[in-house]
Scaffold this motif. Structure first.
Motif, PDB file in Angstrom:
ATOM      1  N   ILE A 267      -5.823   8.266  24.511  1.00  0.00           N
ATOM      2  CA  ILE A 267      -4.894   7.801  23.485  1.00  0.00           C
ATOM      3  C   ILE A 267      -5.488   7.865  22.084  1.00  0.00           C
ATOM      4  CG2 ILE A 267      -5.562   5.391  23.683  1.00  0.00           C
ATOM      5  CD1 ILE A 267      -2.011   6.798  23.047  1.00  0.00           C
ATOM      6  N   ALA A 268      -6.811   7.787  21.940  1.00  0.00           N
ATOM      7  CA  ALA A 268      -7.421   7.832  20.599  1.00  0.00           C
ATOM      8  C   ALA A 268      -7.024   9.101  19.851  1.00  0.00           C
ATOM      9  CB  ALA A 268      -8.942   7.729  20.703  1.00  0.00           C
ATOM     10  N   ALA A 269      -6.849  10.183  20.578  1.00  0.00           N
ATOM     11  CA  ALA A 269      -6.449  11.444  19.952  1.00  0.00           C
ATOM     12  C   ALA A 269      -4.981  11.446  19.556  1.00  0.00           C
ATOM     13  CB  ALA A 269      -6.719  12.607  20.903  1.00  0.00           C
ATOM     14  N   ARG A 270      -4.256  10.371  19.939  1.00  0.00           N
ATOM     15  CA  ARG A 270      -2.837  10.272  19.572  1.00  0.00           C
ATOM     16  C   ARG A 270      -2.593   9.061  18.675  1.00  0.00           C
ATOM     17  NH1 ARG A 270      -0.251   9.562  24.867  1.00  0.00           N
ATOM     18  NH2 ARG A 270      -2.252   9.730  25.954  1.00  0.00           N
ATOM     19  N   VAL A 271      -3.628   8.638  17.962  1.00  0.00           N
ATOM     20  CA  VAL A 271      -3.521   7.516  17.026  1.00  0.00           C
ATOM     21  C   VAL A 271      -3.581   8.048  15.597  1.00  0.00           C
ATOM     22  CG1 VAL A 271      -4.616   5.412  16.165  1.00  0.00           C
ATOM     23  CG2 VAL A 271      -4.548   5.861  18.636  1.00  0.00           C
ATOM     24  N   VAL A 272      -2.648   7.592  14.770  1.00  0.00           N
ATOM     25  CA  VAL A 272      -2.651   7.911  13.339  1.00  0.00           C
ATOM     26  C   VAL A 272      -2.738   6.596  12.571  1.00  0.00           C
ATOM     27  CG1 VAL A 272      -1.371   8.928  11.419  1.00  0.00           C
ATOM     28  CG2 VAL A 272      -1.309  10.006  13.687  1.00  0.00           C
ATOM     29  N   VAL A 273      -3.699   6.506  11.672  1.00  0.00           N
ATOM     30  CA  VAL A 273      -3.903   5.308  10.864  1.00  0.00           C
ATOM     31  C   VAL A 273      -3.376   5.562   9.459  1.00  0.00           C
ATOM     32  CG1 VAL A 273      -5.604   3.720   9.881  1.00  0.00           C
ATOM     33  CG2 VAL A 273      -5.912   4.609  12.217  1.00  0.00           C
ATOM     34  N   VAL A 274      -2.598   4.622   8.949  1.00  0.00           N
ATOM     35  CA  VAL A 274      -2.079   4.700   7.586  1.00  0.00           C
ATOM     36  C   VAL A 274      -2.761   3.619   6.754  1.00  0.00           C
ATOM     37  CG1 VAL A 274      -0.066   4.480   6.095  1.00  0.00           C
ATOM     38  CG2 VAL A 274       0.138   5.594   8.321  1.00  0.00           C
ATOM     39  N   VAL A 275      -3.435   4.033   5.708  1.00  0.00           N
ATOM     40  CA  VAL A 275      -4.106   3.097   4.804  1.00  0.00           C
ATOM     41  C   VAL A 275      -3.295   3.049   3.514  1.00  0.00           C
ATOM     42  CG1 VAL A 275      -6.210   2.586   3.520  1.00  0.00           C
ATOM     43  CG2 VAL A 275      -6.351   3.618   5.795  1.00  0.00           C
ATOM     44  N   SER A 276      -2.810   1.856   3.167  1.00  0.00           N
ATOM     45  CA  SER A 276      -1.962   1.717   1.981  1.00  0.00           C
ATOM     46  C   SER A 276      -2.517   0.653   1.048  1.00  0.00           C
ATOM     47  CB  SER A 276      -0.524   1.369   2.393  1.00  0.00           C
ATOM     48  OG  SER A 276      -0.498   0.114   3.064  1.00  0.00           O
ATOM     49  N   HIS A 277      -1.897   0.536  -0.097  1.00  0.00           N
ATOM     50  CA  HIS A 277      -2.275  -0.441  -1.112  1.00  0.00           C
ATOM     51  C   HIS A 277      -1.104  -1.395  -1.316  1.00  0.00           C
ATOM     52  CE1 HIS A 277      -5.688   2.237  -2.319  1.00  0.00           C
ATOM     53  NE2 HIS A 277      -4.840   3.162  -1.921  1.00  0.00           N
ATOM     54  N   ASP A 278      -1.405  -2.663  -1.562  1.00  0.00           N
ATOM     55  CA  ASP A 278      -0.331  -3.640  -1.731  1.00  0.00           C
ATOM     56  C   ASP A 278      -0.090  -4.011  -3.183  1.00  0.00           C
ATOM     57  OD1 ASP A 278      -2.525  -5.191  -2.333  1.00  0.00           O
ATOM     58  OD2 ASP A 278      -2.324  -6.533  -0.613  1.00  0.00           O
ATOM     59  N   GLY A 279      -0.782  -3.380  -4.106  1.00  0.00           N
ATOM     60  CA  GLY A 279      -0.573  -3.658  -5.521  1.00  0.00           C
ATOM     61  C   GLY A 279      -1.349  -4.843  -6.053  1.00  0.00           C
ATOM     62  N   GLY A 280      -2.012  -5.578  -5.157  1.00  0.00           N
ATOM     63  CA  GLY A 280      -2.797  -6.730  -5.590  1.00  0.00           C
ATOM     64  C   GLY A 280      -4.243  -6.351  -5.838  1.00  0.00           C
ATOM     65  N   PRO A 281      -5.060  -7.339  -6.163  1.00  0.00           N
ATOM     66  CA  PRO A 281      -6.483  -7.066  -6.392  1.00  0.00           C
ATOM     67  C   PRO A 281      -7.145  -6.505  -5.138  1.00  0.00           C
ATOM     68  CG  PRO A 281      -5.874  -9.259  -7.183  1.00  0.00           C
ATOM     69  CD  PRO A 281      -4.715  -8.753  -6.383  1.00  0.00           C
ATOM     70  N   GLU A 282      -8.007  -5.529  -5.318  1.00  0.00           N
ATOM     71  CA  GLU A 282      -8.710  -4.916  -4.195  1.00  0.00           C
ATOM     72  C   GLU A 282     -10.208  -4.919  -4.447  1.00  0.00           C
ATOM     73  OE1 GLU A 282      -7.235  -0.991  -3.702  1.00  0.00           O
ATOM     74  OE2 GLU A 282      -5.361  -1.591  -2.742  1.00  0.00           O
ATOM     75  N   ASP A 283     -10.942  -5.054  -3.360  1.00  0.00           N
ATOM     76  CA  ASP A 283     -12.384  -4.920  -3.433  1.00  0.00           C
ATOM     77  C   ASP A 283     -12.685  -3.425  -3.583  1.00  0.00           C
ATOM     78  OD1 ASP A 283     -15.116  -4.459  -2.614  1.00  0.00           O
ATOM     79  OD2 ASP A 283     -15.138  -6.491  -1.811  1.00  0.00           O
ATOM     80  N   VAL A 284     -13.224  -3.040  -4.711  1.00  0.00           N
ATOM     81  CA  VAL A 284     -13.445  -1.624  -5.001  1.00  0.00           C
ATOM     82  C   VAL A 284     -14.341  -0.977  -3.957  1.00  0.00           C
ATOM     83  CG1 VAL A 284     -14.346   0.020  -6.693  1.00  0.00           C
ATOM     84  CG2 VAL A 284     -13.111  -2.020  -7.463  1.00  0.00           C
ATOM     85  N   GLU A 285     -15.405  -1.665  -3.583  1.00  0.00           N
ATOM     86  CA  GLU A 285     -16.330  -1.104  -2.605  1.00  0.00           C
ATOM     87  C   GLU A 285     -15.655  -0.965  -1.243  1.00  0.00           C
ATOM     88  OE1 GLU A 285     -20.753  -2.019  -0.691  1.00  0.00           O
ATOM     89  OE2 GLU A 285     -19.964  -3.244  -2.326  1.00  0.00           O
ATOM     90  N   LEU A 286     -14.871  -1.977  -0.870  1.00  0.00           N
ATOM     91  CA  LEU A 286     -14.153  -1.920   0.400  1.00  0.00           C
ATOM     92  C   LEU A 286     -13.161  -0.764   0.408  1.00  0.00           C
ATOM     93  CD1 LEU A 286     -13.284  -3.154   3.153  1.00  0.00           C
ATOM     94  CD2 LEU A 286     -11.669  -4.567   1.877  1.00  0.00           C
TER      95      LEU A 286
END
Length: 372
Positions: free
Chosen positions: A274-293
Motif C-alpha cells: 500500500i505504501a506505493a499507493r499513498v499520496v501525501v499532500v502538504v499544504s499551508h494554512d495561512g498562519g504562522p509557520e516554523d520556517v525550519e519545519l
C-alpha cells in the motif's frame, strides 16, 4: 402623342439641369494624376495610391511583427510556447482522463489530526477527477459520526447518507442513486449527512461501497479521526489508494505519522504494498509557520514513509474559510497542484489489485471457469 421628357418624371432632374458640370482637372500630357494624396513613409519614400504598401526595411518589418506577436500574446491570442508547468499540467490531465480499470476504484482520505484538511481534500480531489474525466466520481462520508462533508460541498440536498442507507435495497439504477447526492459544478457527486443518523457501522461502509461501485468509476471516502474504529478500518481495508493531507504544523504532521503507522500495521491482502499507493499532500494554512519545519517536512516525509508522491499545494483562502468549496474559487496555481495530486492517485490506482475487496462484488469472481 406628346413626347415625355425626363424632367417631367424626375423632379430632381430639373434641379440637376441648373448645376454646371465640373470641368476636368488639367493633366500633364502622358502622366495620369491620382486623386489620392501621396503618403510619406518613415524612410522618406513617397507612396502614391491607396493600394500600395509603404516601403519598410526588413528589420523594421521584423520589429513590427514581433510587436504584434507580443500584443496578441497579452490578449491571449498569440501562439506562445507553453511553459514547463503548463506542459506538465496538460500531461496530468491526459493521464487522469485516459486512465481505465476493470472495476470501480476507491481512494480513502486519512489523517486523524487533520480534521481541517481532510474534507476539503476529499471535495477537491473528487472535483478535479470528475472535471477532467467528465463525471462518474463520487465523494462520500465514511465516518462514524456525521461530519462536515455536506456542509462544505455545494448545494442543499434533501437527501443524503442517512436516506441512502435506509433505501439501499431499493436503489437499482443510477437515477435512483442520484437522488441521494449533491451534484457539484465539477460534475462530482457528494453524499454527506443532511439529517440525523446512527453511527456508521462496518456493514454500512460495505453497503455504500457496493452501491457506489456499481454506478461510479471512482469514489473518494472522507473519514473520521479515530483510526482504531472498526468502521475506519473497514473503509481502509477496502481502499485501493490512500490520500494523506496535512498542513505544515506539528499537530497535522503527527496525524500523518499516525495514519502511516496504521497503514504499516495492516496485513490484509488488499493492502499489500500500500505504501506505493499513498499520496501525501502538504499544504499551508495561512498562519504562522516554523520556517525550519516547513523547509524540511517534505523531504522528511519522503525519506521516512516512501509514499508514491508528496505534493505541496499553496495556501488557499477559499479552503480555510467556512462555506462551500468549489473549484472555481481556487487559484490557477492551486488547481494545477491538485491536478498533480489527482494524477499521482490515478497512477497509484493502476497498481491496485484487480480483485475487488468488497464481498460479493462481481470483480471478486474469476473471469474464467471450467465448463464455460
Amino acid at each position: 402623342m406628346t413626347e415625355l421628357k425626363t424632367t417631367d418624371v424626375f423632379a430632381g432632374a430639373q434641379r440637376r439641369a441648373r448645376y454646371e458640370e465640373r470641368p476636368p482637372e488639367p493633366t500633364t500630357a502622358g502622366v495620369e494624376r491620382s486623386s489620392v494624396a501621396p503618403t510619406v513613409t518613415p524612410s522618406g519614400v513617397a507612396a502614391v495610391g491607396s493600394e500600395l504598401e509603404p516601403f519598410r526595411a526588413p528589420a523594421e518589418k521584423e520589429a513590427t511583427a514581433s510587436g504584434w506577436k507580443a500584443f496578441l500574446a497579452k490578449l491571449g491570442l498569440g501562439q506562445v510556447a507553453p511553459s514547463a508547468d503548463e506542459v506538465a499540467d496538460r500531461e496530468n490531465e491526459r493521464v487522469i482522463r485516459q486512465a481505465t480499470w476493470t472495476r470501480a476504484m476507491n481512494v480513502i482520505v486519512v489523517n486523524p489530526k487533520g480534521a481541517s484538511c481532510k474534507t476539503p481534500a476529499s471535495i477537491i480531489t473528487a472535483g478535479v477527477l470528475a472535471q477532467v474525466r467528465g463525471g462518474y466520481v463520487a465523494a462520500w462520508e465514511a465516518s462514524e459520526a456525521p461530519g462536515d462533508l455536506a456542509d462544505r460541498a455545494e448545494g442543499d440536498p434533501a437527501r443524503g447518507l442517512t436516506e441512502l442507507l435506509a433505501a439501499s435495497s431499493m436503489v437499482t439504477s443510477a437515477g435512483n442513486l442520484a437522488g441521494y447526492t449533491a451534484p457539484q459544478t465539477s460534475h462530482a457527486a457528494v453524499i454527506g449527512t443532511v439529517s440525523a443518523r446512527a453511527a456508521l457501522s462496518p456493514r454500512d461502509v460495505l453497503t455504500v461501497r457496493g452501491l457506489l461501485d456499481a454506478y461510479y468509476h471512482l469514489t473518494v471516502a472522507d473519514t473520521a479521526n479515530n483510526v482504531q474504529s472498526e468502521t475506519f478500518l473497514t473503509a481502509l481495508d477496502t481502499a485501493d489508494a490512500v490520500l494523506v493531507p496535512c498542513t505544515l504544523n506539528l499537530q497535522s504532521l503527527r496525524g500523518l505519522h499516525r495514519a502511516m503507522s496504521t497503514l504499516e500495521q495492516r496485513t490484509t491482502d488488499h493492502l499489500q504494498g500500500i505504501a506505493a499507493r499513498v499520496v501525501v499532500v502538504v499544504s499551508h494554512d495561512g498562519g504562522p509557520e516554523d520556517v525550519e519545519l516547513a523547509a524540511t517536512a517534505v523531504e522528511t516525509i519522503r525519506e521516512r514513509y516512501q509514499p508514491r508522491a508528496v505534493v505541496e499545494v499553496p495556501f488557499e483562502p477559499a479552503i480555510r474559510r467556512d462555506g462551500e468549496i468549489t473549484l472555481t474559487n481556487l487559484s490557477p496555481a492551486s488547481l494545477r497542484a491538485w491536478r498533480s495530486v489527482a494524477r499521482h492517485l490515478v497512477d497509484a490506482l493502476q497498481h491496485a489489485p484487480e480483485t475487488s475487496p468488497i464481498p460479493g462484488h462481481p470483480a471478486q469472481q474469476s473471469t474464467t471457469s471450467e465448463g464455460i
